[in-house]
Design an enzyme around this catalytic site. Sequence first.
Site, short mmCIF file in Angstrom:
data_model
loop_
_atom_site.label_atom_id
_atom_site.label_comp_id
_atom_site.label_asym_id
_atom_site.label_seq_id
_atom_site.Cartn_x
_atom_site.Cartn_y
_atom_site.Cartn_z
N HIS A 45 0.80 -1.34 -0.34
CA HIS A 45 0.06 0.23 -0.21
C HIS A 45 1.27 1.50 0.01
O HIS A 45 0.90 2.41 -0.93
CB HIS A 45 -0.84 0.37 1.00
CG HIS A 45 -1.78 -1.13 1.69
ND1 HIS A 45 -1.91 -2.09 1.98
CD2 HIS A 45 -3.36 -1.36 0.44
CE1 HIS A 45 -2.82 -3.00 1.94
NE2 HIS A 45 -3.60 -2.49 1.22
N ARG A 195 -3.81 -10.24 3.74
CA ARG A 195 -4.32 -11.50 4.39
C ARG A 195 -3.15 -12.15 5.14
O ARG A 195 -3.00 -13.61 5.98
CB ARG A 195 -4.96 -12.19 3.53
CG ARG A 195 -6.35 -11.48 3.57
CD ARG A 195 -7.13 -12.36 2.74
NE ARG A 195 -8.80 -11.95 2.72
CZ ARG A 195 -8.75 -11.70 2.43
NH1 ARG A 195 -8.42 -10.60 0.51
NH2 ARG A 195 -10.70 -10.77 2.30
#
Length: 301
Positions: A45, A195
């Site tokens: 990100h 995740r």
Amino acid sequence: MPAAHSSPVETIRTIAWMKEASRQARGEGRIVGLVPTMGALHEGHLSLVRRAQRECAPVVVSIFVNPAQFGPKEDLAKYPRTLESDTEKLAALGADCVFAPEPAEIYPAGFRTWVSVEGLSERLEGRSRPGHFRGVTTVVLKLLQIVQPHFAYFGRKDAQQARLIQQMARDLNLDTEIVLCPIVREADGLAMSSRNAYLKPEERRAAAVLHRALQAARKEMAAGTRDALQLQAVMRRVLDAEPLATADYAEIVDAETFEPVTRVGRACYALLAVFLGGTRLLDNMRIEPAAEEPGELRFDL
Ligand code: PAF
């Protein structure tokens, strides 16, 4: 919105406030960038934020765990929600603004309008996760409507999602340019994903198998193999040799249509979805004809 590189980062919770901040920035002739995320920010990100900062100011990072893209048996309840530490990471980078609405702000009572990209959204991830892409495209369109960015940044790890969003932007004549950015990997090749935090230590070690499977396919192509079934079998063999991994799919698909190809020649993706215990991980490699050497391929891994 404050000028770029100021700190602390401004957090906006409502659509009305976000729209007004963006309207003001655009009115001042500034270039607005959006990085849509579901939070639990990692280096992948942050690489999108850095790229956005090179091209835009202000940069808005949306943090919204979108209930509409989770199936009834999926991990919505346990998905990590780490707004405070995410905001600290963004402040350290000098991001301008976090847009973090509550679910009821995005999906108020009576919400009825959904956006689907037909065909493309029904294969692969769409087949394994019915309704997932409808939730993704709907929330992304809403975020683009609210933030009105000139540019929006997405990672290539979710290759099918990225392709769908580009298609939606084209089909609906959106004014935002969709920018796709490279996958960021851990030292052992595992693609960064929120995740990954679910993985037990032994699953985390085993998860490097996805990258090894893609590398094996790349080696095979470098040696001259172009037959897609043969390449899929190579990836499957590597995945099957890892006892903790269960492949959902390992496919070679056309980069535009996401339909299976029989031979690798034009731009395509090798795509993997693999379970490590209860955690489903994605990875991919883009394959393109090398412009400078006819017959040779270029790999983005
Ligand atoms: O890739 C994600 O994190 C999400 O699918 C997105 C694009 C932020 C939409 O919720």
